[in-house]
Design a protein around this motif. Structure first.
Motif, PDB file in Angstrom:
ATOM      1  N   VAL A  11       0.852  -1.186   0.000  1.00  0.00           N
ATOM      2  CA  VAL A  11       0.000   0.000   0.000  1.00  0.00           C
ATOM      3  C   VAL A  11       0.889   1.237   0.000  1.00  0.00           C
ATOM      4  O   VAL A  11       1.827   1.346   0.784  1.00  0.00           O
ATOM      5  CB  VAL A  11      -0.926  -0.002   1.235  1.00  0.00           C
ATOM      6  CG1 VAL A  11      -1.757   1.262   1.290  1.00  0.00           C
ATOM      7  CG2 VAL A  11      -1.803  -1.233   1.232  1.00  0.00           C
ATOM      8  N   SER A  12       0.593   2.179  -0.886  1.00  0.00           N
ATOM      9  CA  SER A  12       1.358   3.418  -0.994  1.00  0.00           C
ATOM     10  C   SER A  12       1.162   4.274   0.258  1.00  0.00           C
ATOM     11  O   SER A  12       0.093   4.285   0.860  1.00  0.00           O
ATOM     12  CB  SER A  12       0.893   4.179  -2.237  1.00  0.00           C
ATOM     13  OG  SER A  12       1.567   5.400  -2.337  1.00  0.00           O
ATOM     14  N   HIS A  13       2.197   5.021   0.642  1.00  0.00           N
ATOM     15  CA  HIS A  13       2.126   5.854   1.844  1.00  0.00           C
ATOM     16  C   HIS A  13       1.067   6.947   1.729  1.00  0.00           C
ATOM     17  O   HIS A  13       0.445   7.319   2.722  1.00  0.00           O
ATOM     18  CB  HIS A  13       3.485   6.486   2.147  1.00  0.00           C
ATOM     19  CG  HIS A  13       4.506   5.497   2.589  1.00  0.00           C
ATOM     20  ND1 HIS A  13       4.430   4.853   3.800  1.00  0.00           N
ATOM     21  CD2 HIS A  13       5.605   5.024   1.982  1.00  0.00           C
ATOM     22  CE1 HIS A  13       5.454   4.025   3.921  1.00  0.00           C
ATOM     23  NE2 HIS A  13       6.191   4.105   2.827  1.00  0.00           N
ATOM     24  N   ASP A  14       0.845   7.467   0.519  1.00  0.00           N
ATOM     25  CA  ASP A  14      -0.165   8.516   0.381  1.00  0.00           C
ATOM     26  C   ASP A  14      -1.582   7.969   0.557  1.00  0.00           C
ATOM     27  O   ASP A  14      -2.502   8.711   0.890  1.00  0.00           O
ATOM     28  CB  ASP A  14      -0.029   9.273  -0.932  1.00  0.00           C
ATOM     29  CG  ASP A  14      -0.041   8.383  -2.157  1.00  0.00           C
ATOM     30  OD1 ASP A  14       0.098   7.163  -2.018  1.00  0.00           O
ATOM     31  OD2 ASP A  14      -0.186   8.925  -3.263  1.00  0.00           O
ATOM     32  N   ILE A  15      -1.774   6.672   0.385  1.00  0.00           N
ATOM     33  CA  ILE A  15      -3.077   6.051   0.635  1.00  0.00           C
ATOM     34  C   ILE A  15      -3.309   5.909   2.138  1.00  0.00           C
ATOM     35  O   ILE A  15      -4.409   6.157   2.625  1.00  0.00           O
ATOM     36  CB  ILE A  15      -3.179   4.666  -0.042  1.00  0.00           C
ATOM     37  CG1 ILE A  15      -3.099   4.815  -1.559  1.00  0.00           C
ATOM     38  CG2 ILE A  15      -4.446   3.932   0.378  1.00  0.00           C
ATOM     39  CD1 ILE A  15      -4.269   5.506  -2.198  1.00  0.00           C
ATOM     40  N   THR A  16      -2.288   5.543   2.883  1.00  0.00           N
ATOM     41  CA  THR A  16      -2.464   5.362   4.329  1.00  0.00           C
ATOM     42  C   THR A  16      -2.832   6.675   5.006  1.00  0.00           C
ATOM     43  O   THR A  16      -3.502   6.662   6.036  1.00  0.00           O
ATOM     44  CB  THR A  16      -1.200   4.758   4.975  1.00  0.00           C
ATOM     45  OG1 THR A  16      -0.074   5.591   4.692  1.00  0.00           O
ATOM     46  CG2 THR A  16      -0.934   3.363   4.463  1.00  0.00           C
ATOM     47  N   ASP A  17      -2.447   7.816   4.430  1.00  0.00           N
ATOM     48  CA  ASP A  17      -2.828   9.114   4.981  1.00  0.00           C
ATOM     49  C   ASP A  17      -4.320   9.387   4.811  1.00  0.00           C
ATOM     50  O   ASP A  17      -4.889  10.207   5.526  1.00  0.00           O
ATOM     51  CB  ASP A  17      -2.029  10.232   4.311  1.00  0.00           C
ATOM     52  CG  ASP A  17      -0.542  10.156   4.619  1.00  0.00           C
ATOM     53  OD1 ASP A  17      -0.177   9.538   5.638  1.00  0.00           O
ATOM     54  OD2 ASP A  17       0.246  10.716   3.837  1.00  0.00           O
ATOM     55  N   LEU A  18      -4.991   8.706   3.884  1.00  0.00           N
ATOM     56  CA  LEU A  18      -6.412   8.918   3.617  1.00  0.00           C
ATOM     57  C   LEU A  18      -7.333   8.084   4.498  1.00  0.00           C
ATOM     58  O   LEU A  18      -8.543   8.310   4.507  1.00  0.00           O
ATOM     59  CB  LEU A  18      -6.715   8.578   2.153  1.00  0.00           C
ATOM     60  CG  LEU A  18      -6.024   9.411   1.082  1.00  0.00           C
ATOM     61  CD1 LEU A  18      -6.318   8.835  -0.293  1.00  0.00           C
ATOM     62  CD2 LEU A  18      -6.470  10.855   1.165  1.00  0.00           C
ATOM     63  N   LEU A  19      -6.784   7.119   5.205  1.00  0.00           N
ATOM     64  CA  LEU A  19      -7.619   6.206   5.984  1.00  0.00           C
ATOM     65  C   LEU A  19      -8.244   6.901   7.185  1.00  0.00           C
ATOM     66  O   LEU A  19      -7.618   7.743   7.826  1.00  0.00           O
ATOM     67  CB  LEU A  19      -6.792   5.004   6.445  1.00  0.00           C
ATOM     68  CG  LEU A  19      -6.160   4.167   5.333  1.00  0.00           C
ATOM     69  CD1 LEU A  19      -5.371   3.010   5.933  1.00  0.00           C
ATOM     70  CD2 LEU A  19      -7.203   3.667   4.357  1.00  0.00           C
ATOM     71  N   VAL A  20      -9.493   6.556   7.470  1.00  0.00           N
ATOM     72  CA  VAL A  20     -10.207   7.122   8.619  1.00  0.00           C
ATOM     73  C   VAL A  20     -10.056   6.181   9.812  1.00  0.00           C
ATOM     74  O   VAL A  20      -9.550   5.063   9.682  1.00  0.00           O
ATOM     75  CB  VAL A  20     -11.700   7.347   8.277  1.00  0.00           C
ATOM     76  CG1 VAL A  20     -11.850   8.356   7.167  1.00  0.00           C
ATOM     77  CG2 VAL A  20     -12.392   6.059   7.918  1.00  0.00           C
ATOM     78  N   ASP A  21     -10.501   6.634  10.970  1.00  0.00           N
ATOM     79  CA  ASP A  21     -10.417   5.814  12.186  1.00  0.00           C
ATOM     80  C   ASP A  21     -11.145   4.494  11.988  1.00  0.00           C
ATOM     81  O   ASP A  21     -12.273   4.457  11.502  1.00  0.00           O
ATOM     82  CB  ASP A  21     -11.024   6.557  13.375  1.00  0.00           C
ATOM     83  CG  ASP A  21     -10.164   7.730  13.820  1.00  0.00           C
ATOM     84  OD1 ASP A  21      -8.947   7.707  13.548  1.00  0.00           O
ATOM     85  OD2 ASP A  21     -10.719   8.658  14.432  1.00  0.00           O
ATOM     86  N   GLY A  22     -10.494   3.409  12.322  1.00  0.00           N
ATOM     87  CA  GLY A  22     -11.080   2.079  12.213  1.00  0.00           C
ATOM     88  C   GLY A  22     -10.957   1.449  10.841  1.00  0.00           C
ATOM     89  O   GLY A  22     -11.361   0.312  10.646  1.00  0.00           O
ATOM     90  N   GLU A  23     -10.397   2.175   9.879  1.00  0.00           N
ATOM     91  CA  GLU A  23     -10.237   1.630   8.527  1.00  0.00           C
ATOM     92  C   GLU A  23      -8.879   0.947   8.408  1.00  0.00           C
ATOM     93  O   GLU A  23      -7.870   1.482   8.857  1.00  0.00           O
ATOM     94  CB  GLU A  23     -10.356   2.757   7.496  1.00  0.00           C
ATOM     95  CG  GLU A  23     -10.419   2.283   6.080  1.00  0.00           C
ATOM     96  CD  GLU A  23     -10.736   3.394   5.097  1.00  0.00           C
ATOM     97  OE1 GLU A  23     -11.089   3.065   3.964  1.00  0.00           O
ATOM     98  OE2 GLU A  23     -10.616   4.584   5.460  1.00  0.00           O
ATOM     99  N   GLU A  24      -8.869  -0.228   7.807  1.00  0.00           N
ATOM    100  CA  GLU A  24      -7.634  -1.006   7.663  1.00  0.00           C
ATOM    101  C   GLU A  24      -7.467  -1.448   6.224  1.00  0.00           C
ATOM    102  O   GLU A  24      -8.439  -1.777   5.549  1.00  0.00           O
ATOM    103  CB  GLU A  24      -7.692  -2.246   8.553  1.00  0.00           C
ATOM    104  CG  GLU A  24      -7.867  -1.953  10.012  1.00  0.00           C
ATOM    105  CD  GLU A  24      -8.081  -3.219  10.835  1.00  0.00           C
ATOM    106  OE1 GLU A  24      -8.034  -4.322  10.273  1.00  0.00           O
ATOM    107  OE2 GLU A  24      -8.313  -3.083  12.043  1.00  0.00           O
TER     108      GLU A  24
END
Length: 55
Positions: A11-24
Motif C-alpha cells: 500500500v502506498s504511503h499517500d493512501i495510508t494518509d487517507l484512511l479514517v479511524d477504524g479503517e484497515e
C-alpha cells in the motif's frame, strides 16, 4: 470502466494518509500505472498521472 490487476503490491504511503479511524488496508493491487487499494470500508483508486495521462 474496467481495470486489469497485474499483481499484489504494498500500500502506498499517500493512501495510508487517507484512511479514517477504524479503517484497515486489506490488499493493494497494481494496474498498468495506477493502484487499487481495498480496505474494510471502501475501494481507493490511486491515479498516478491524472485523467489526461500527463504528468
Amino acid at each position: 470502466m474496467s481495470w486489469t490487476f497485474i499483481e499484489e503490491c504494498f500500500v502506498s504511503h499517500d493512501i495510508t494518509d487517507l484512511l479514517v479511524d477504524g479503517e484497515e488496508e486489506i490488499a493493494a493491487y497494481k494496474t498498468i500505472r495506477d493502484q487499487a487499494t481495498f480496505t474494510n470500508k471502501r475501494l481507493i483508486i490511486r491515479d498516478a498521472q491524472g485523467i489526461t495521462g500527463k504528468k
